[in-house]
Design a protein around this motif. Structure first.
Motif, PDB file in Angstrom:
ATOM      1  N   UNK A 161       6.430  11.449   8.822  1.00 23.45           N
ATOM      2  CA  UNK A 161       6.523  11.017   7.430  1.00 23.45           C
ATOM      3  C   UNK A 161       6.656   9.510   7.349  1.00 23.45           C
ATOM      4  N   UNK A 162       5.907   8.911   6.413  1.00 30.02           N
ATOM      5  CA  UNK A 162       6.062   7.507   6.064  1.00 30.02           C
ATOM      6  C   UNK A 162       6.564   7.453   4.630  1.00 30.02           C
ATOM      7  N   UNK A 163       7.560   6.606   4.382  1.00 35.98           N
ATOM      8  CA  UNK A 163       8.188   6.540   3.070  1.00 35.98           C
ATOM      9  C   UNK A 163       8.065   5.156   2.454  1.00 35.98           C
ATOM     10  N   UNK A 219      -1.424   7.166   0.070  1.00 36.07           N
ATOM     11  CA  UNK A 219      -0.251   7.570  -0.705  1.00 36.07           C
ATOM     12  C   UNK A 219      -0.716   7.742  -2.146  1.00 36.07           C
ATOM     13  N   UNK A 220      -0.635   8.944  -2.703  1.00 31.86           N
ATOM     14  CA  UNK A 220      -1.141   9.145  -4.067  1.00 31.86           C
ATOM     15  C   UNK A 220      -0.308   8.383  -5.095  1.00 31.86           C
ATOM     16  N   UNK A 275      -2.706   4.441  -6.194  1.00 36.35           N
ATOM     17  CA  UNK A 275      -2.966   4.985  -4.861  1.00 36.35           C
ATOM     18  C   UNK A 275      -2.986   3.847  -3.847  1.00 36.35           C
ATOM     19  N   UNK A 276      -2.346   4.080  -2.699  1.00 39.43           N
ATOM     20  CA  UNK A 276      -2.218   3.038  -1.685  1.00 39.43           C
ATOM     21  C   UNK A 276      -2.846   3.510  -0.379  1.00 39.43           C
ATOM     22  N   UNK A 277      -3.897   2.833   0.110  1.00 33.91           N
ATOM     23  CA  UNK A 277      -4.458   3.188   1.408  1.00 33.91           C
ATOM     24  C   UNK A 277      -3.569   2.672   2.541  1.00 33.91           C
ATOM     25  N   UNK A 278      -3.452   3.462   3.595  1.00 32.17           N
ATOM     26  CA  UNK A 278      -2.616   3.104   4.742  1.00 32.17           C
ATOM     27  C   UNK A 278      -3.389   3.392   6.025  1.00 32.17           C
ATOM     28  N   UNK A 279      -3.319   2.463   6.968  1.00 36.64           N
ATOM     29  CA  UNK A 279      -3.931   2.662   8.277  1.00 36.64           C
ATOM     30  C   UNK A 279      -2.850   2.679   9.347  1.00 36.64           C
ATOM     31  N   UNK A 290       3.906   9.728   2.377  1.00 35.04           N
ATOM     32  CA  UNK A 290       2.700  10.360   2.890  1.00 35.04           C
ATOM     33  C   UNK A 290       3.020  10.834   4.298  1.00 35.04           C
ATOM     34  N   UNK A 291       2.358  11.883   4.757  1.00 35.50           N
ATOM     35  CA  UNK A 291       2.650  12.401   6.087  1.00 35.50           C
ATOM     36  C   UNK A 291       1.363  12.785   6.790  1.00 35.50           C
ATOM     37  N   UNK A 292       1.465  12.930   8.095  1.00 32.61           N
ATOM     38  CA  UNK A 292       0.373  13.477   8.891  1.00 32.61           C
ATOM     39  C   UNK A 292       0.962  14.400   9.946  1.00 32.61           C
TER      40      UNK A 292
END
Length: 456
Positions: A50-52, A93-94, A60-64, A100-102
């Motif tokens: 999980x990323x917080x 992240x919506x 919406x935020x794109x994350x790499x 967001x998690x993976x």
């Protein structure tokens, strides 16, 4: 008079603009892993990472996220969901969310000796987010004994009625979120034969004095007897909130088949209403060799379906969902979690009441918890020497709702903290940091901190 009105309006606009201009700017919205280290035990097939954010984003935020394996290769010993491209995960992240998690999944049949790991590094995040201090995570392919961490629990959408229950394993810096409405019944894996309702959806149940489930219909049920919450209902129609398995609303499943009655279930309540009769579920549970046989159907249906549930001693309960007619994963293995944060039917005084932000201990997994008041010893000062005067209890409800106030000064109670001994004997001190806007948090995403006091 008209000039005076214009003058007053102009003054108001100017003063309002000045107030807005002087309002303090919000702090940077930082993105970070929920912990810097995490473990994946040999018995686990997968784990959620999980990323917080510090607060929910309005866009919406794109994350790499880049990944590097040590002793393991992507696509051979492990994979991720979503899939990585050239060892980079692209996440989003919506809008309206703060996390967001993976998922990281071990490849079936591959032998690992436990020294392997994967390092994840947040490479970039879109505006207006900035990277926080915990931008790197080491995932070990073995259990770890954490020295402590801070976690933001992923309760999901819904605020005070957040959609998830969140299971926490302190020693592995691990949290697992599951939709509260993803299951309907839990079947006990211990020596007794017990079936639990989903208290986190405020499900309710009544018995019908019939053993032929096909003959049970709406004519056998008074809907008002299933109403729960808002001053309605009794403690007899849902499971004991202390977790006493001798007090389940569904009676012990008898070895004598003719003694097992039919029950009618309202799957979600808490607001003093029930679903329409046609949407209620009727069940009958029998014993099987090392397990259970579940008969179930819609209330007015005349043909039931059957599901066999086999006991699994690695978990406290096996869970099923009526919609899919299949098993679902809810709790982690019983030695892989210590606490669960959730919404549930509970009580106020002698009245059933739907509560948010409840915390229960894994009492069936031998977790023990003590509440410590800061008037006795502060959180920072508490150390191994204090264990001798700490009284632990194996109760499910030691924390319950006692860690937060929802009236008066709303927020985390700062006059207390908790000491948790997990099933393996590791001892942690735990404090709640925030859970609502009044104490600097976000409803549905409570923050906790914990520190290892004594390693098993």
């Amino acid at each position: 008079m008209k000039k005076l009105s214009y003058l007053l309006l102009a003054c108001f606009v100017i003063s309002t603009a000045a107030c807005k201009k002087n309002d303090p700017a919000l702090p940077d919205n930082q993105l970070a892993f929920s912990a810097s280290a995490q473990g994946l035990a040999s018995t686990d097939n997968s784990v959620d990472v999980v990323l917080n954010l510090g607060r929910a984003t309005d866009v919406a935020v794109p994350v790499s996220v880049d990944l590097t394996g040590s002793g393991v290769t992507y696509g051979t010993e492990f994979t991720t969901t979503p899939a990585a491209v050239n060892n980079t995960l692209n996440l989003t992240i919506p809008a309206g969310s703060s996390s967001v998690s993976f998922k990281v999944t071990k490849t079936a049949g591959v032998f690992l000796n436990g020294s392997e790991s994967v390092s994840f590094v947040i490479k970039s995040a879109g505006q207006p987010v900035v990277l926080g201090s915990t931008s790197t995570l080491k995932l070990s392919f073995s259990s770890i004994v954490s020295t402590g961490s801070a976690l933001t629990l992923d309760g999901g959408e819904g605020g005070s009625a957040a959609v998830n229950s969140v299971y926490v394993d302190l020693s592995n810096n691990f949290q697992s979120s599951v939709k509260r409405n993803s299951w309907d019944l839990g079947f006990y894996n211990g020596d007794d034969f017990r079936v639990i309702l989903n208290n986190t959806t405020a499900a309710s149940v009544v018995a019908v004095n019939k053993t032929d489930i096909n003959t049970v219909s709406a004519a056998d049920v008074t809907l008002a007897n299933l109403e729960l919450g808002f001053g309605k209902g009794t403690f007899a129609i849902f499971d004991d909130v202390t977790g006493d398995l001798t007090k389940t609303a569904i009676a012990q499943v008898s070895a004598t088949e003719a003694s097992n009655l039919t029950y009618v279930i309202n799957r979600a309540g808490g607001a003093g209403t029930t679903a329409a009769a046609a949407d209620l579920i009727k069940i009958r549970v029998l014993r099987a060799t090392n397990g259970y046989i579940l008969q179930y159907a819609k209330l007015n249906e005349t043909t039931f379906k059957t599901l066999t549930v086999t006991k699994n001693t690695a978990a406290n309960f096996n869970y099923i969902n009526f919609d899919t007619g299949a098993a679902v994963t809810v709790e982690p293995a019983k030695d892989r979690w210590d606490l669960v944060w959730t919404y549930s039917i509970y009580f106020t005084g002698t009245t059933p009441y739907a509560f948010s932000d409840l915390v229960f201990g894994n009492y069936l997994g031998n977790t023990q918890i003590a509440e410590v008041l800061t008037s006795t010893v502060t959180y920072d000062a508490y150390a191994e020497a204090n264990l001798a005067t700490t009284t632990f209890t194996p109760s499910r409800n030691t924390i319950g709702s006692g860690w937060r106030a929802t009236t008066g000064t709303v927020g985390v109670k700062t006059d207390r903290f908790y000491v948790v001994e997990d099933g393996a004997g590791n001892v942690y001190k735990l404090k709640f940091v925030s859970f609502t806007t009044q104490d600097g948090g976000t409803r549905g995403y409570p923050k906790i901190e914990y520190t290892l006091v004594k390693k098993a």
